[in-house]
Design an enzyme around this catalytic site. Sequence first.
Site, PDB file in Angstrom:
ATOM      1  N   GLN A   1       0.819  -1.209   0.000  1.00 28.19           N
ATOM      2  CA  GLN A   1       0.000   0.000   0.000  1.00 28.19           C
ATOM      3  C   GLN A   1       0.856   1.263   0.000  1.00 28.19           C
ATOM      4  O   GLN A   1       0.530   2.241  -0.663  1.00 28.19           O
ATOM      5  CB  GLN A   1      -0.950  -0.006   1.191  1.00 28.19           C
ATOM      6  CG  GLN A   1      -2.141  -0.927   1.004  1.00 28.19           C
ATOM      7  CD  GLN A   1      -2.989  -1.040   2.244  1.00 28.19           C
ATOM      8  OE1 GLN A   1      -2.895  -0.217   3.156  1.00 28.19           O
ATOM      9  NE2 GLN A   1      -3.832  -2.050   2.294  1.00 28.19           N
TER      10      GLN A   1
ATOM     11  N   ASP B   1     -11.349   3.135   0.476  1.00 22.21           N
ATOM     12  CA  ASP B   1     -10.275   3.638   1.331  1.00 22.21           C
ATOM     13  C   ASP B   1      -8.949   3.698   0.573  1.00 22.21           C
ATOM     14  O   ASP B   1      -8.213   4.684   0.633  1.00 22.21           O
ATOM     15  CB  ASP B   1     -10.164   2.714   2.546  1.00 22.21           C
ATOM     16  CG  ASP B   1      -9.002   3.060   3.448  1.00 22.21           C
ATOM     17  OD1 ASP B   1      -8.816   4.246   3.739  1.00 22.21           O
ATOM     18  OD2 ASP B   1      -8.290   2.137   3.875  1.00 22.21           O
ATOM     19  N   GLN B   2      -8.659   2.646  -0.203  1.00 26.27           N
ATOM     20  CA  GLN B   2      -7.396   2.571  -0.932  1.00 26.27           C
ATOM     21  C   GLN B   2      -7.349   3.513  -2.134  1.00 26.27           C
ATOM     22  O   GLN B   2      -6.269   3.903  -2.585  1.00 26.27           O
ATOM     23  CB  GLN B   2      -7.155   1.132  -1.410  1.00 26.27           C
ATOM     24  CG  GLN B   2      -7.091   0.113  -0.297  1.00 26.27           C
ATOM     25  CD  GLN B   2      -6.047   0.473   0.752  1.00 26.27           C
ATOM     26  OE1 GLN B   2      -4.920   0.779   0.412  1.00 26.27           O
ATOM     27  NE2 GLN B   2      -6.437   0.448   2.004  1.00 26.27           N
TER      28      GLN B   2
ATOM     29  N   TYR C   1     -13.655  -1.082   1.453  1.00 23.76           N
ATOM     30  CA  TYR C   1     -12.216  -1.269   1.639  1.00 23.76           C
ATOM     31  C   TYR C   1     -11.435  -0.733   0.440  1.00 23.76           C
ATOM     32  O   TYR C   1     -10.391  -0.105   0.596  1.00 23.76           O
ATOM     33  CB  TYR C   1     -11.917  -2.752   1.878  1.00 23.76           C
ATOM     34  CG  TYR C   1     -12.691  -3.308   3.037  1.00 23.76           C
ATOM     35  CD1 TYR C   1     -12.415  -2.907   4.344  1.00 23.76           C
ATOM     36  CD2 TYR C   1     -13.725  -4.221   2.835  1.00 23.76           C
ATOM     37  CE1 TYR C   1     -13.140  -3.392   5.415  1.00 23.76           C
ATOM     38  CE2 TYR C   1     -14.455  -4.715   3.904  1.00 23.76           C
ATOM     39  CZ  TYR C   1     -14.159  -4.299   5.192  1.00 23.76           C
ATOM     40  OH  TYR C   1     -14.890  -4.776   6.256  1.00 23.76           O
TER      41      TYR C   1
ATOM     42  N   HIS D   1     -11.691   4.294   8.893  1.00 21.59           N
ATOM     43  CA  HIS D   1     -10.514   4.130   8.034  1.00 21.59           C
ATOM     44  C   HIS D   1     -10.534   5.163   6.910  1.00 21.59           C
ATOM     45  O   HIS D   1      -9.519   5.794   6.603  1.00 21.59           O
ATOM     46  CB  HIS D   1     -10.514   2.719   7.442  1.00 21.59           C
ATOM     47  CG  HIS D   1      -9.250   1.958   7.705  1.00 21.59           C
ATOM     48  ND1 HIS D   1      -8.098   2.195   6.996  1.00 21.59           N
ATOM     49  CD2 HIS D   1      -8.953   0.975   8.578  1.00 21.59           C
ATOM     50  CE1 HIS D   1      -7.151   1.367   7.426  1.00 21.59           C
ATOM     51  NE2 HIS D   1      -7.648   0.623   8.394  1.00 21.59           N
TER      52      HIS D   1
END
Length: 341
Positions: free
Chosen positions: A100, A287-288, A284, A309
């Site tokens: 990441q 978020d990335q 998820y 997050h």
Amino acid sequence: MIEIDGSYLEAGGQILRTSLGLSVLTNKPFHIINIRKGRKSNGLKEQHLQAVKAMKRLCNADIKGDELNSTELTFIPNEIKNKNLNIYISTAGSVGLVLQSLLIPSINMDIKFKIKGGATYGKYALPIQHLDSVLLNILKKFGYTSKIKVIKEGFFPRGGSIVNVHSKIGKLKPIILEDIGKLKEIQIFSVASQELAIRDVVNRQAKAAKKILFKKFNLPTKEERYYDKTFSTGSGIQINLITENSIIGSNSIGEKTASAEKVGEEAALNLIYEYENNAVVDRYTADQLLPYMAIAGYGKIKTSSITDHIRTNAWVIEKFLDVRFDIKDNIIECRKIAKVL
């Protein structure tokens, strides 16, 4: 020097990982305190430390505090020169979490990474298959090409994976994902250690997931089911809903307390949750995507729910780049803002 309090909101390792990636990308130094204060065991663990060391080698950074369990770190980046990195993770720390950080500055160069050790599937971390088949496939639509090849899978507690990554120079376009479009197909990736073949784990995971998904979507299904020789016994499943405009992902890992059928069912039900809550990208992946939306200068995406997050990641990004995130009704919008002179 950008000052960051690692105890902010979600207070996990994502604050550090995003800071590392954006620091190298922007050549802006940062100082972080209270690293992972929101976790039961705070400070730098193996995967966090290896991410720090990898970023250090990438740009010959000056660092203070790069040791296990450290709760404070100073990172001063320099020019990127090393474009062929070998990274070693001695535990079952997540390979995906290390990547990441590395993938963010890699958008500006042709670079290769080889990671030995660590886990491709692990608790509380996106599997490497999710990064490859969901996040990177979405980013490819907007101009960033990076490919992951898993040579060897790794599971808790010994890890031992081998993963190769090749990123090419890209120029991001604004990332806009507001309309899911037509549903096209389901992808199922089911993997397990070779010794679990006698229990038919790979097929049981996939069949349980497929049964639930067929009732809900009745779509064509593409499947990859395979066993691998791993240092530790384990299994995992990644499921993707391919749509006209996006990809929604879900996953689950095998545990001693859960049957193979339970693992497959959990991943399938999580995917259905995302779809029924109107996600264009799962929470998820959303978020990335935030750092790349900011790098592109504009983005607007719709997800299933706004997690701490997501809010934490947006907060960190705004410290490094001249952008502002507006979050309302599960829609995340990123815009450039005028620089303050």
